[in-house]
Design a protein around this motif. Structure first.
Motif, PDB file in Angstrom:
ATOM      1  N   ILE A  49       1.095  -1.222   0.149  1.00 41.86           N
ATOM      2  CA  ILE A  49       0.045  -0.216   0.006  1.00 41.86           C
ATOM      3  C   ILE A  49       0.860   1.328  -0.196  1.00 41.86           C
ATOM      4  N   ASP A  52       2.537   1.584  -3.355  1.00 44.80           N
ATOM      5  CA  ASP A  52       1.864   2.247  -4.205  1.00 44.80           C
ATOM      6  C   ASP A  52       1.385   3.768  -4.089  1.00 44.80           C
ATOM      7  N   SER A 102     -14.113   1.371   6.015  1.00 41.24           N
ATOM      8  CA  SER A 102     -13.744   0.229   5.183  1.00 41.24           C
ATOM      9  C   SER A 102     -13.900   0.912   3.739  1.00 41.24           C
ATOM     10  N   ALA A 105     -11.416   3.692   2.896  1.00 41.45           N
ATOM     11  CA  ALA A 105     -10.266   3.047   2.840  1.00 41.45           C
ATOM     12  C   ALA A 105      -9.960   2.470   1.607  1.00 41.45           C
ATOM     13  N   GLY A 106     -10.866   1.569   1.066  1.00 45.09           N
ATOM     14  CA  GLY A 106     -10.805   0.865  -0.238  1.00 45.09           C
ATOM     15  C   GLY A 106     -10.790   1.716  -1.556  1.00 45.09           C
ATOM     16  N   LEU A 107     -11.316   3.027  -1.295  1.00 46.81           N
ATOM     17  CA  LEU A 107     -11.242   3.865  -2.481  1.00 46.81           C
ATOM     18  C   LEU A 107     -10.291   5.017  -2.441  1.00 46.81           C
ATOM     19  N   ALA A 108      -9.400   5.162  -1.215  1.00 49.93           N
ATOM     20  CA  ALA A 108      -8.377   6.043  -0.784  1.00 49.93           C
ATOM     21  C   ALA A 108      -7.324   6.247  -2.144  1.00 49.93           C
ATOM     22  N   LEU A 114      -6.367   7.525   3.024  1.00 47.31           N
ATOM     23  CA  LEU A 114      -6.375   6.314   3.653  1.00 47.31           C
ATOM     24  C   LEU A 114      -6.170   6.507   5.242  1.00 47.31           C
ATOM     25  N   TRP A 177      -4.372  -4.374  -3.255  1.00 47.80           N
ATOM     26  CA  TRP A 177      -4.461  -4.260  -1.818  1.00 47.80           C
ATOM     27  C   TRP A 177      -5.610  -3.463  -1.607  1.00 47.80           C
ATOM     28  N   ARG A 178      -6.509  -2.836  -2.409  1.00 44.37           N
ATOM     29  CA  ARG A 178      -7.927  -2.437  -2.161  1.00 44.37           C
ATOM     30  C   ARG A 178      -8.754  -3.197  -1.955  1.00 44.37           C
ATOM     31  N   CYS A 180      -8.646  -5.772   0.221  1.00 41.35           N
ATOM     32  CA  CYS A 180      -8.375  -5.957   1.499  1.00 41.35           C
ATOM     33  C   CYS A 180      -9.562  -5.411   2.573  1.00 41.35           C
ATOM     34  N   PHE A 181      -9.757  -3.931   1.988  1.00 37.21           N
ATOM     35  CA  PHE A 181     -10.741  -3.211   2.718  1.00 37.21           C
ATOM     36  C   PHE A 181     -12.207  -3.551   2.516  1.00 37.21           C
TER      37      PHE A 181
END
Length: 537
Positions: A49, A52, A102, A105-108, A114, A177-178, A180-181
């Motif tokens: 993360i 990236d 969540s 965070a997944g769209l950060a 994030l 990694w997105r 994961c959220f």
């Protein structure tokens, strides 16, 4: 008002069977599983993360610290609310907040977003982790609680094992990694529905006074000090006007918070009167030190496996099984034994000794240590933590009145999380400083120009030339071992605190003897202690 003489009968009438307790806990443990999985998945994905999103070692630290801080700040509030309003509504609210964090965070798109999303997640996690202990305490006696603490340990272990494994697979998959959220959101939805059907627990109703000012001042003061620890030496000098200002502001906020808690708040978020009890004071001090040593050192193990040993996220996840296996075994075993015997201190002391031994062994690792040996060292630490974490809460719960159960349980969790926040931030700063110095020294020996951003960042090892990659692996390997050495004295101090805790055999009733006995005096709310313990919604 019912007379105090009838309170014991009322209490006995509402004792729950083992099956009823498990039904009530099913949705709560599922919710806790979601919260724990989210943390372990993210820890394993963090190196990818941060690379990236072009973050730094400080950013890596604050993705963890942001969750710990908001979780810490809100844990006592959740605990206090649990003494006042519906526990079911509270848990479901925590799940909704966690899910919102969540999604963000997944769209950060950046490290800043994030970190903010992780702070929102922490609000929900604080509720979920605090309310599990509170609900168990409101349903079963301390003597029986060891059995259910074992279930909590098992869920915690399952989440900690599956999180890194699932996270590693997701990070290495097209989801990246997105994913994961997002993976925990369907489980959170199921937990919400199960809670609606199964969680039926008592609610003590009285006038609500939530100490938002105290909580804000406490977390504000600690946050300012953590910012100082994280950034001093890199963004500004330790001996500078900025450094002095941050320390002054942080200490002032904490001093004002103590004044508010002791003189202003009607129902303080941290009731200072609880610390008149020796067990609560020592267990709280031990919780701070354990949190500092445990969170501060172990959160960087995934980084060690990926950056010092060149593992993939999936392989790093597999390595975590060693520590979690030890935690699972000792958590369940000690919970069962304590429930059968009623004695807990010997297992708390033994657990702390194993924590110290585990940290001492792990302080010897570097980038060349045999991985089987590293796994054995982690297993020793896991055995110690499993016998320690839940039993510290149990020792406090055994001493406090039912009306203070939520506040007392959350105070211990609060200070453990606070210690974790301090540990992650402080040891993260130590790690960043050591890695930067070692990389700069190694690059100088190679005759390569030193890029300050490169020495302080999280590198993509696969893109580096072999000699430069070896420098980074050596720097992260040696610095990680040093973190466990730094954490060791704090674990030793925790052992001293535990040794001085006076063992009181676990009682077999939800209420204390003084709450069950006939009482003629009433408290400020107009209820006797026995009445307060028996009022139901």
């Amino acid at each position: 008002m019912a007379s105090s003489a009838t309170a014991p009968a009322a209490t006995e009438q509402h004792q729950m069977s083992h099956r009823e307790v498990l039904e009530a806990l099913s949705g709560l443990l599922l919710a806790m599983f979601v919260a724990m999985v989210s943390s372990t998945i993210v820890t394993n994905a963090l190196p990818r993360i941060v690379t990236d999103l072009e973050g730094s070692q400080t950013g890596y630290t604050w993705v963890v610290v942001a969750t710990l801080l908001t979780m810490t700040a809100t844990t006592p509030i959740w605990g206090k609310l649990a003494d006042l309003v519906s526990k079911k509504v509270l848990v479901q609210t925590a799940l909704v907040i966690f899910t919102a964090g969540s999604i963000i965070a997944g769209l950060a798109p950046s490290m800043e977003v994030l970190i903010g999303a992780r702070a929102i997640q922490g609000l929900g996690v604080g509720g979920l982790t605090a309310l599990v202990q509170v609900v168990i305490a409101s349903m079963v006696s301390p003597r029986e609680r060891g059995r259910y603490s074992g279930y909590i340990g098992a869920v915690f272990a399952l989440a900690t094992v599956s999180g890194p494994l699932v996270g590693g697979l997701i990070v290495d998959s097209p989801l990246g990694w997105r994913g994961c959220f997002f993976v925990g959101i369907p489980i959170a939805a199921v937990a919400f529905i199960v809670l609606q059907k199964t969680l039926k627990v008592e609610t003590v109703r009285r006038e609500v006074h939530i100490d938002y000012l105290g909580a804000t001042l406490i977390v504000g003061g600690v946050s300012v000090l953590l910012v100082w620890v994280s950034l001093a030496g890199s963004q500004f000098a330790w001996a500078s006007a900025t450094s002095y200002a941050l320390v002054a502001v942080g200490l002032t906020l904490i001093a004002v918070a103590l004044y508010v808690e002791s003189n202003v708040a009607v129902e303080p978020v941290i009731p200072l009167r609880l610390f008149r009890d020796r067990t609560t004071s020592l267990a709280t001090a031990a919780s701070v030190l354990i949190g500092l040593a445990m969170f501060g050192s172990t959160v960087y193990l995934s980084q060690y496996f990926q950056l010092a040993r060149g593992m993939s996220p999936t392989e790093a996840g597999l390595m975590s099984i060693a520590m979690v296996g030890g935690l699972l075994v000792s958590s369940i075993a000690t919970g069962r034994i304590i429930s059968n015997t009623g004695f807990w201190k010997r297992y708390l002391v033994g657990g702390m000794v194993l924590v110290i031994v585990g940290l001492a062994l792990l302080s010897r690792i570097d980038e060349t240590t045999n991985l089987v040996v590293v796994g054995l060292f982690m297993a020793v630490l896991g055995l110690g933590l499993g016998a320690t974490m839940q039993n510290l809460v149990l020792s406090v719960q055994n001493n406090v009145a039912l009306s203070d159960m939520g506040a007392a349980s959350s105070v211990v969790a609060f200070f453990r999380s606070m210690g974790g926040s301090i540990g992650v931030s402080a040891l993260g700063a130590v790690l960043a400083h050591q890695v930067s110095a070692k990389v700069a020294s190694g690059m100088a020996e190679l005759g390569e120009p030193v890029d300050p951003h490169q020495t302080g960042g999280i590198p993509d090892l696969s893109a580096l030339p072999a000699p430069v990659r070896a420098i980074f692996e050596g720097a992260f390997g040696e610095a990680t071992g040093h973190l466990f050495l730094v954490a060791l004295p704090f674990a030793a101090l925790a052992l001293v605190c535990v040794l001085f805790i006076k063992e009181v055999p676990l009682r077999t009733t939800v209420l204390r003897d003084d709450e069950l006995a006939p009482v003629t005096t009433a408290d400020s709310s107009g209820l006797t202690p026995a009445d307060a313990g028996s009022v139901r919604s």
